[in-house]
Structure formats: structure tokens, C-alpha cells
Design a protein around this motif. Structure first.
Motif, short mmCIF file in Angstrom:
data_model
loop_
_atom_site.label_atom_id
_atom_site.label_comp_id
_atom_site.label_asym_id
_atom_site.label_seq_id
_atom_site.Cartn_x
_atom_site.Cartn_y
_atom_site.Cartn_z
N HIS A 106 23.54 0.18 58.29
CA HIS A 106 24.81 -0.34 58.80
C HIS A 106 25.98 0.40 58.17
O HIS A 106 26.97 0.74 58.86
CB HIS A 106 24.92 -1.84 58.51
N GLY A 107 25.89 0.65 56.87
CA GLY A 107 26.96 1.37 56.19
C GLY A 107 27.11 2.78 56.71
O GLY A 107 28.24 3.27 56.93
N LEU A 108 25.98 3.46 56.94
CA LEU A 108 26.03 4.82 57.47
C LEU A 108 26.58 4.84 58.89
O LEU A 108 27.33 5.76 59.27
CB LEU A 108 24.62 5.44 57.45
N ALA A 109 26.22 3.81 59.67
CA ALA A 109 26.71 3.74 61.05
C ALA A 109 28.23 3.55 61.09
O ALA A 109 28.93 4.19 61.88
CB ALA A 109 26.01 2.60 61.79
N LYS A 110 28.73 2.69 60.24
CA LYS A 110 30.18 2.47 60.20
C LYS A 110 30.91 3.71 59.73
O LYS A 110 32.00 4.04 60.22
CB LYS A 110 30.49 1.29 59.29
N ASP A 111 30.31 4.43 58.78
CA ASP A 111 30.93 5.67 58.30
C ASP A 111 30.99 6.72 59.40
O ASP A 111 31.88 7.59 59.39
CB ASP A 111 30.16 6.22 57.10
N SER A 112 30.03 6.64 60.35
CA SER A 112 30.01 7.62 61.44
C SER A 112 30.83 7.17 62.64
O SER A 112 30.88 7.87 63.65
CB SER A 112 28.57 7.87 61.88
N GLY A 113 31.48 5.99 62.56
CA GLY A 113 32.36 5.55 63.63
C GLY A 113 31.83 4.41 64.47
O GLY A 113 32.52 3.95 65.38
N MET A 114 30.62 3.91 64.19
CA MET A 114 30.08 2.77 64.94
C MET A 114 30.55 1.48 64.29
O MET A 114 30.18 1.18 63.15
CB MET A 114 28.54 2.81 64.95
N GLU A 115 31.34 0.70 64.99
CA GLU A 115 31.86 -0.53 64.43
C GLU A 115 30.83 -1.67 64.48
O GLU A 115 30.66 -2.41 63.52
CB GLU A 115 33.14 -0.95 65.17
N THR A 116 30.18 -1.81 65.63
CA THR A 116 29.18 -2.89 65.79
C THR A 116 27.88 -2.30 66.33
O THR A 116 27.54 -2.48 67.51
CB THR A 116 29.70 -3.96 66.76
N PRO A 117 27.14 -1.58 65.50
CA PRO A 117 25.90 -0.95 65.97
C PRO A 117 24.81 -1.98 66.25
O PRO A 117 24.68 -2.98 65.54
CB PRO A 117 25.51 -0.05 64.80
N LEU A 122 20.83 1.64 65.39
CA LEU A 122 20.42 1.92 64.02
C LEU A 122 19.09 2.67 63.98
O LEU A 122 18.91 3.62 63.20
CB LEU A 122 20.31 0.62 63.23
N SER A 123 18.15 2.25 64.83
CA SER A 123 16.84 2.91 64.87
C SER A 123 16.98 4.35 65.34
O SER A 123 16.34 5.26 64.80
CB SER A 123 15.89 2.14 65.79
#
Length: 247
Positions: A106-117, A122-123
Motif C-alpha cells: 500500500h505504501g509503495l502504491a501511494k508513492d507511485s500515485g495510486m491513492e486507493t489501490p 497491489l498484486s
């Protein structure tokens, strides 16, 4: 013992097999109309049995084999495998912080611009992530800290253990059954398994086996004829020492 010899790994299966088999009823001293133990009782009772009790039963069976002349202790074969632990990879957390793997994604996704992955996002991101590596130095299971991250024979990455068996090559009798961390190599675990084999043999009156040293034999299967790693026990009072053994 019924589960082991019948190849059944569930309490429900053991219950059904004992109820269905006349030979097992005789072995368990149950009358034809007597009910077999319920599977939930088997599970509850097994959870109460200590590791020390399992070891005592193992040595008792080994003693019965020794009295029947089925254990010599001259040549010991050792074989290791990888056994999946009863813990899922999703239970791993970072050591020290307790951060879960999903939380990290989740942290990596938010850092890449995904607010609500979503879970699919994530997979997908996890599959494509470069440099992905799970180290036992950094991660552990929250439900089974002793289990280690390991690659199984089919290529999957799972939490696992490393079972290692020592076998009398002249009879096929198992003289030691050890469990080691899955991330330990053979050079670290073989000595422990051989030491356990020597201790078990001594407990059943095989005191003539003084030391167990490696020989050069290497084959594939752990049978009296073929074994992954073959080891020779140096004999003391009975017979002469093996050529491959050193005092």
C-alpha cells in the motif's frame, strides 16, 4: 501411527479409516461395534502431546526394532527435504516494525500515485516490481516465527521447514527425524541430525556406535540401497572401525 502408516494426514481421514478397517480395529483393541475416537478428540489430544513425548515414543519404537535385530547402526543415510509450514505468506511482517507485506505494498502504491489501490492493483504491482526479494533477515511470520521463507521444489515461495531423516541403510529403520530451519544448508544441519542419530542409538543400547562420520557415497533416494548422502558409523567394541571413519 495410523496416520503415518496409512498415509493419511487429516484427523477426519484417520477416524474414517479406523472405523472402516477391521485390522486397525484389532490393532487399536476396539470391538466391532465400539465407536472410534472422534476426529475433534484426536486433534485436541494431539495438541496436548509434548515434543518430549513424541521423542520418547520414537525411541521406544527404535528400541523394539533394535531388540528384533533390525538396527545395526553401521551405515547411516541422511536425506533432507523442504516441508511447507502451516502458515501463509500473507502472515509475514517486517522484523522490528511489525509492518505487514500488504501494508508495505500500500505504501509503495501511494508513492507511485495510486491513492486507493485495489487488491488486484497491489498484486499486479507486486508481480511487476523489480528487485523484489523476501529475506528471512528482514521478514518473519506473525503466526509462526520459526518458519522460514524458502523456495519449494515446484518453484513456489512459501514459509517452510527442513525435515531431515537419518536411516539405517542395512534395514531401512529411521534412527533420527529432525526438523531444521528451511534456510539452513546441509553443512549446518547434517551434524545436528547425525548427533541426534547417535544419541537415539545409544538410548536403545547401541552403545558400540561411538561416532558417525561422513563417507563419500552419494546417490538419489533414501532407501537401504540408495541414499542422498551416506554416512558411516565408526564402531567401537564390536567389529573393526570403518575405513571412512576417523576417531
Amino acid at each position: 501411527m495410523v496416520g503415518y502408516f496409512e498415509g493419511i494426514d487429516s484427523e477426519r481421514g484417520i477416524e474414517w479409516r479406523c472405523a472402516d478397517s477391521l485390522s486397525l480395529r484389532e490393532f487399536l483393541q476396539l470391538d466391532i461395534e465400539e465407536a472410534v475416537p472422534d476426529h475433534s478428540s484426536l486433534s485436541h489430544i494431539r495438541s496436548r502431546l509434548s515434543l518430549e513425548l513424541h521423542q520418547d515414543v520414537f525411541v521406544w519404537v527404535l528400541g523394539v526394532l533394535a531388540e528384533a535385530g533390525l538396527v545395526r547402526g553401521d551405515r547411516i543415510g541422511v536425506d533432507a527435504s523442504t516441508m511447507e509450514a502451516n502458515a501463509a505468506m500473507k502472515t509475514i511482517v517486517r522484523k522490528g516494525t511489525g509492518e505487514g507485506y500488504r501494508q508495505m505494498l500500500h505504501g509503495l502504491a501511494k508513492d507511485s500515485g495510486m491513492e486507493t489501490p485495489t487488491n488486484e492493483d497491489l498484486s499486479r504491482m507486486d508481480r511487476k516490481r523489480k528487485g523484489k526479494k523476501l529475506s528471512n533477515k528482514d521478514w518473519e511470520s506473525s503466526s509462526d516465527p520459526d518458519a522460514k521463507i524458502a523456495r519449494m521444489k515446484d518453484g513456489r515461495t512459501r514459509l517452510a521447514y527442513k525435515p531431515e531423516h537419518a536411516v539405517d541403510l542395512d534395514s531401512g529403520a529411521v534412527v533420527a527425524a529432525e526438523i531444521h530451519p528451511a534456510d539452513e544448508g546441509d553443512t549446518n544441519t547434517l551434524g545436528k541430525t547425525l548427533k541426534a542419530a547417535g544419541a537415539n542409538l545409544s538410548r536403545v543400547g547401541m552403545g558400540h556406535v561411538r561416532t558417525i562420520r561422513p563417507s563419500l557415497s552419494r546417490t538419489r533416494d533414501i532407501t537401504p540401497e540408495r541414499c542422498s548422502r551416506s554416512w558411516t558409523a565408526a564402531r567401537g567394541s564390536r567389529g573393526s572401525p570403518s575405513r571412512n571413519a576417523r576417531d
